[in-house]
Design a protein around this motif. Structure first.
Motif, PDB file in Angstrom:
ATOM      1  N   GLY A   1       0.833  -1.207   0.000  1.00 19.41           N
ATOM      2  CA  GLY A   1       0.000   0.000   0.000  1.00 19.41           C
ATOM      3  C   GLY A   1       0.860   1.247   0.000  1.00 19.41           C
ATOM      4  N   ALA A   2       2.183   1.061  -0.008  1.00 21.51           N
ATOM      5  CA  ALA A   2       3.075   2.227   0.017  1.00 21.51           C
ATOM      6  C   ALA A   2       3.598   2.499  -1.389  1.00 21.51           C
ATOM      7  CB  ALA A   2       4.247   1.978   0.964  1.00 21.51           C
ATOM      8  N   GLY A   3       3.743   3.771  -1.710  1.00 23.12           N
ATOM      9  CA  GLY A   3       4.293   4.148  -3.011  1.00 23.12           C
ATOM     10  C   GLY A   3       5.807   4.100  -2.980  1.00 23.12           C
ATOM     11  N   HIS A   4       6.398   3.922  -4.159  1.00 21.04           N
ATOM     12  CA  HIS A   4       7.868   3.854  -4.253  1.00 21.04           C
ATOM     13  C   HIS A   4       8.333   4.387  -5.611  1.00 21.04           C
ATOM     14  CE1 HIS A   4       8.067   1.342  -0.649  1.00 21.04           C
ATOM     15  NE2 HIS A   4       7.035   0.684  -1.142  1.00 21.04           N
ATOM     16  N   ASP A   5       9.591   4.837  -5.662  1.00 24.12           N
ATOM     17  CA  ASP A   5      10.140   5.272  -6.945  1.00 24.12           C
ATOM     18  C   ASP A   5      10.085   4.143  -7.967  1.00 24.12           C
ATOM     19  OD1 ASP A   5      12.334   7.082  -4.906  1.00 24.12           O
ATOM     20  OD2 ASP A   5      10.993   8.050  -6.353  1.00 24.12           O
ATOM     21  N   ALA A   6      10.231   2.914  -7.490  1.00 20.92           N
ATOM     22  CA  ALA A   6      10.174   1.771  -8.423  1.00 20.92           C
ATOM     23  C   ALA A   6       8.821   1.751  -9.142  1.00 20.92           C
ATOM     24  CB  ALA A   6      10.386   0.465  -7.673  1.00 20.92           C
ATOM     25  N   GLY A   7       7.779   2.196  -8.442  1.00 18.61           N
ATOM     26  CA  GLY A   7       6.452   2.210  -9.059  1.00 18.61           C
ATOM     27  C   GLY A   7       6.343   3.266 -10.147  1.00 18.61           C
ATOM     28  N   VAL A   8       7.058   4.352  -9.970  1.00 17.73           N
ATOM     29  CA  VAL A   8       7.023   5.424 -10.984  1.00 17.73           C
ATOM     30  C   VAL A   8       7.921   5.068 -12.176  1.00 17.73           C
ATOM     31  CG1 VAL A   8       7.509   7.866 -11.407  1.00 17.73           C
ATOM     32  CG2 VAL A   8       6.551   7.151  -9.203  1.00 17.73           C
ATOM     33  N   LEU A   9       9.097   4.532 -11.871  1.00 18.12           N
ATOM     34  CA  LEU A   9      10.040   4.168 -12.954  1.00 18.12           C
ATOM     35  C   LEU A   9       9.478   3.053 -13.834  1.00 18.12           C
ATOM     36  CD1 LEU A   9      13.457   4.123 -11.043  1.00 18.12           C
ATOM     37  CD2 LEU A   9      12.697   5.815 -12.722  1.00 18.12           C
ATOM     38  N   ALA A  10       8.518   2.310 -13.281  1.00 12.56           N
ATOM     39  CA  ALA A  10       7.981   1.137 -13.993  1.00 12.56           C
ATOM     40  C   ALA A  10       7.396   1.494 -15.356  1.00 12.56           C
ATOM     41  CB  ALA A  10       6.925   0.451 -13.138  1.00 12.56           C
ATOM     42  N   THR A  11       7.074   2.780 -15.569  1.00 12.40           N
ATOM     43  CA  THR A  11       6.527   3.175 -16.887  1.00 12.40           C
ATOM     44  C   THR A  11       7.610   3.128 -17.967  1.00 12.40           C
ATOM     45  OG1 THR A  11       7.024   5.480 -16.314  1.00 12.40           O
ATOM     46  CG2 THR A  11       4.749   4.724 -15.957  1.00 12.40           C
ATOM     47  N   HIS A  12       8.876   3.148 -17.553  1.00 16.12           N
ATOM     48  CA  HIS A  12       9.956   3.248 -18.546  1.00 16.12           C
ATOM     49  C   HIS A  12      10.975   2.118 -18.445  1.00 16.12           C
ATOM     50  CE1 HIS A  12       8.351   7.297 -18.856  1.00 16.12           C
ATOM     51  NE2 HIS A  12       9.093   7.502 -19.926  1.00 16.12           N
ATOM     52  N   VAL A  13      11.048   1.465 -17.268  1.00 14.87           N
ATOM     53  CA  VAL A  13      12.105   0.471 -17.033  1.00 14.87           C
ATOM     54  C   VAL A  13      11.467  -0.746 -16.350  1.00 14.87           C
ATOM     55  CG1 VAL A  13      14.293   0.037 -15.808  1.00 14.87           C
ATOM     56  CG2 VAL A  13      13.771   2.346 -16.647  1.00 14.87           C
ATOM     57  N   PRO A  14      11.860  -1.963 -16.714  1.00 12.98           N
ATOM     58  CA  PRO A  14      11.370  -3.118 -15.950  1.00 12.98           C
ATOM     59  C   PRO A  14      11.823  -2.985 -14.497  1.00 12.98           C
ATOM     60  CG  PRO A  14      12.411  -3.839 -18.001  1.00 12.98           C
ATOM     61  CD  PRO A  14      12.728  -2.374 -17.854  1.00 12.98           C
ATOM     62  N   THR A  15      10.875  -2.917 -13.572  1.00 14.51           N
ATOM     63  CA  THR A  15      11.283  -2.730 -12.176  1.00 14.51           C
ATOM     64  C   THR A  15      10.741  -3.869 -11.318  1.00 14.51           C
ATOM     65  OG1 THR A  15       9.328  -1.396 -11.679  1.00 14.51           O
ATOM     66  CG2 THR A  15      11.322  -0.205 -12.324  1.00 14.51           C
ATOM     67  N   GLY A  16      11.472  -4.091 -10.231  1.00 12.10           N
ATOM     68  CA  GLY A  16      11.061  -5.099  -9.245  1.00 12.10           C
ATOM     69  C   GLY A  16      11.384  -4.575  -7.854  1.00 12.10           C
ATOM     70  N   MET A  17      10.767  -5.177  -6.841  1.00 11.12           N
ATOM     71  CA  MET A  17      11.061  -4.750  -5.466  1.00 11.12           C
ATOM     72  C   MET A  17      11.326  -5.969  -4.596  1.00 11.12           C
ATOM     73  SD  MET A  17       8.763  -1.433  -4.443  1.00 11.12           S
ATOM     74  CE  MET A  17       9.942  -1.071  -3.123  1.00 11.12           C
ATOM     75  N   LEU A  18      12.122  -5.723  -3.566  1.00  8.03           N
ATOM     76  CA  LEU A  18      12.335  -6.689  -2.492  1.00  8.03           C
ATOM     77  C   LEU A  18      11.919  -6.010  -1.198  1.00  8.03           C
ATOM     78  CD1 LEU A  18      15.910  -8.061  -3.360  1.00  8.03           C
ATOM     79  CD2 LEU A  18      13.744  -9.290  -3.575  1.00  8.03           C
ATOM     80  N   PHE A  19      11.163  -6.729  -0.360  1.00  8.08           N
ATOM     81  CA  PHE A  19      10.766  -6.177   0.942  1.00  8.08           C
ATOM     82  C   PHE A  19      11.469  -6.969   2.040  1.00  8.08           C
ATOM     83  CE2 PHE A  19       8.006  -3.358  -0.971  1.00  8.08           C
ATOM     84  CZ  PHE A  19       7.054  -3.965  -1.766  1.00  8.08           C
ATOM     85  N   VAL A  20      11.905  -6.222   3.063  1.00  8.72           N
ATOM     86  CA  VAL A  20      12.572  -6.848   4.210  1.00  8.72           C
ATOM     87  C   VAL A  20      11.639  -6.775   5.417  1.00  8.72           C
ATOM     88  CG1 VAL A  20      14.526  -6.609   5.823  1.00  8.72           C
ATOM     89  CG2 VAL A  20      14.887  -6.323   3.353  1.00  8.72           C
ATOM     90  N   ARG A  21      11.589  -7.881   6.169  1.00 12.59           N
ATOM     91  CA  ARG A  21      10.636  -8.006   7.282  1.00 12.59           C
ATOM     92  C   ARG A  21      10.731  -6.840   8.269  1.00 12.59           C
ATOM     93  NH1 ARG A  21      10.506 -13.723  10.089  1.00 12.59           N
ATOM     94  NH2 ARG A  21      12.753 -13.446   9.875  1.00 12.59           N
ATOM     95  N   ASN A  22       9.575  -6.413   8.719  1.00 14.82           N
ATOM     96  CA  ASN A  22       9.433  -5.340   9.711  1.00 14.82           C
ATOM     97  C   ASN A  22       8.488  -5.893  10.772  1.00 14.82           C
ATOM     98  OD1 ASN A  22       8.408  -3.178  11.178  1.00 14.82           O
ATOM     99  ND2 ASN A  22       7.998  -1.888   9.400  1.00 14.82           N
TER     100      ASN A  22
END
Ligand code: HGY
Ligand code: MN
Ligand code: MN
Length: 411
Positions: A350-371
């Motif tokens: 539910g959180a926004g990230h730069d990866a979400g914005v860059l996704a329009t131009h570059v294949p992007t992926g994310m890794l999440f670390v436990r909190n």
């Protein structure tokens, strides 16, 4: 040198401490400048070639031997700015982990066949100028440069003034398709902002999607007057209207399962105990997987506010500040990441990230670390040292896989 991400984070833990707890690291502040210097120092120590692009994005390049030019590059990184009172992990964990991943790749003896860039995006939180992911929106053309130059902070200072003072050239900001075209993938590691991994008892997850989210500024104008001398029937009190905005948002969001609606900023002007306010500014943050649901919620809350304003003799204006549609991360890249990290679950955020914005131009992926607390945008945000190490290893393994892929543009 091995720059354990935990050690790197410890080094900056004293920078930009917020008096009420957590951190205050707004864009172009002294704290953020110190963090950028910290990053440049550590990148340079690793022999990375550091540059700042026209949008204030830092790029630290590992131009490994055997690679020429920078096409086909793999990028990783995150942001260093924070929300007011934010934790030490939201943003910096991704940057520290990227630097530590470079050390791990070298310790593994990896000889990349593509360049690697570690990137730091400015104003991801939008805490100073109100537009989230400002750096990545600028480079992708998702926000107009002239609009950005005119954005003002709470002191009324414009982006143009503040960025000039910080040594940048606001006239040069804007889309950079050439730079984006050199990137073959962008991987952002981020502390999880939720309890998905804690509940699954796993240290690392892959990003599935970022749900749609937007921000709206509601301005309600009334008539200032004396709290004691003004009869109730003679009032035009914008606070009464703004209170209806908050009530209507909560009620309407609860009608749409899994929607999220927040008023985190509510400013009464002039703000005297014995003064009927002249105006109130309210900011809405509304999120849901369905873009249409987000917009329907905002439309309904606007209508409720307008009705309350009419009854109170006030006026209302609602302005969209930013909006990001739901982003599904690149499926082929995510499948590759899943091959490298078969144990990692896939989680939406539910959180926004730069990866979400860059996704329009570059294949992007994310890794999440436990909190373990799942909390974020608060000093309660956590990430355990072992999980941070697991995140670095996971990021290094994904980068290793991508960096060893042959690229036609490379010898
Ligand atoms: O607000 C967000 O979703 C992110 O933390 N900037
Ligand atoms: Mn954040
Ligand atoms: Mn973040």
């Amino acid at each position: 040198m091995t720059g354990d991400a935990n050690v790197l984070l410890e080094e900056i833990s004293g920078i930009g401490v917020h008096p009420a707890g957590g951190y205050a690291r707004p864009a172009f502040s002294a704290a953020e400048r110190q963090l950028r210097e910290w990053f440049v120092t550590h990148a340079t120590r690793r022999g990375l070639d550091v540059e700042t692009d026209r949008n204030g994005i830092l790029w630290a390049w590992w131009d490994a031997e055997g690679t020429t030019g920078r096409s086909g590059a793999v990028a990783t990184g995150s942001h260093l700015d924070s929300v007011p009172g934010g934790g030490n992990f939201d943003g910096p964990l991704g940057v520290a982990s990227a630097l530590a991943a470079v050390d791990v790749l070298r310790a593994r003896g990896v000889t990349p066949r593509r360049p690697l860039a570690v990137a730091v995006f400015p104003e991801e939180e939008g805490s100073r100028f109100g537009v989230a992911c400002l750096g990545s929106r600028l480079i992708t053309g998702a926000v107009a440069p002239e609009r950005v130059r005119a954005l003002r902070d709470t002191d009324g200072r414009s982006y143009a003034e503040v960025s000039t003072e910080a040594g940048f050239d606001p006239e040069s900001i804007g889309p950079d398709p050439q730079r984006l075209a050199t990137l073959s993938a962008f991987i952002e590691l981020h502390v999880e902002q939720g309890r998905g991994l804690a509940d699954l008892d796993r240290p690392v997850a892959l990003g599935g999607a970022i749900i749609a989210h937007g921000r709206w500024h509601v301005r309600i104008e009334g008539r200032a007057d004396h709290a004691g001398a003004t009869l109730m029937e003679d009032r035009q009190d914008p606070v009464v209207v703004a209170s209806e905005t908050v009530r209507a948002l909560r009620a309407r969001v609860l009608e749409s399962p899994d929607a999220r609606g927040t008023v985190g900023r509510f400013e009464v002007t002039p703000g005297g105990t014995n003064v009927i306010a002249s105006s109130v500014d309210v900011w809405l943050d509304v999120r849901h997987r369905g873009e249409d649901i987000v917009r329907a919620i905002v439309a309904d809350v606007t209508a409720a506010t307008e009705a309350a304003a009419q009854a109170e003799g006030c006026t209302v204006s609602v302005t969209e500040h930013s909006f990001s549609p739901t982003v599904e991360f690149d499926r082929a890249l995510r499948d590759t990441m899943a091959e490298v990290l078969p144990e990692a679950p896939v989680l939406d955020t539910g959180a926004g990230h730069d990866a979400g914005v860059l996704a329009t131009h570059v294949p992007t992926g994310m890794l999440f670390v436990r909190n373990h607390t799942g909390a974020s945008h608060t000093p309660e945000e956590t990430a355990e040292a072992d999980d941070i190490d697991a995140g670095v290893e996971a990021l290094a393994s994904v980068l290793e896989h991508l960096l060893l892929q042959p690229d036609a543009s490379q010898p």
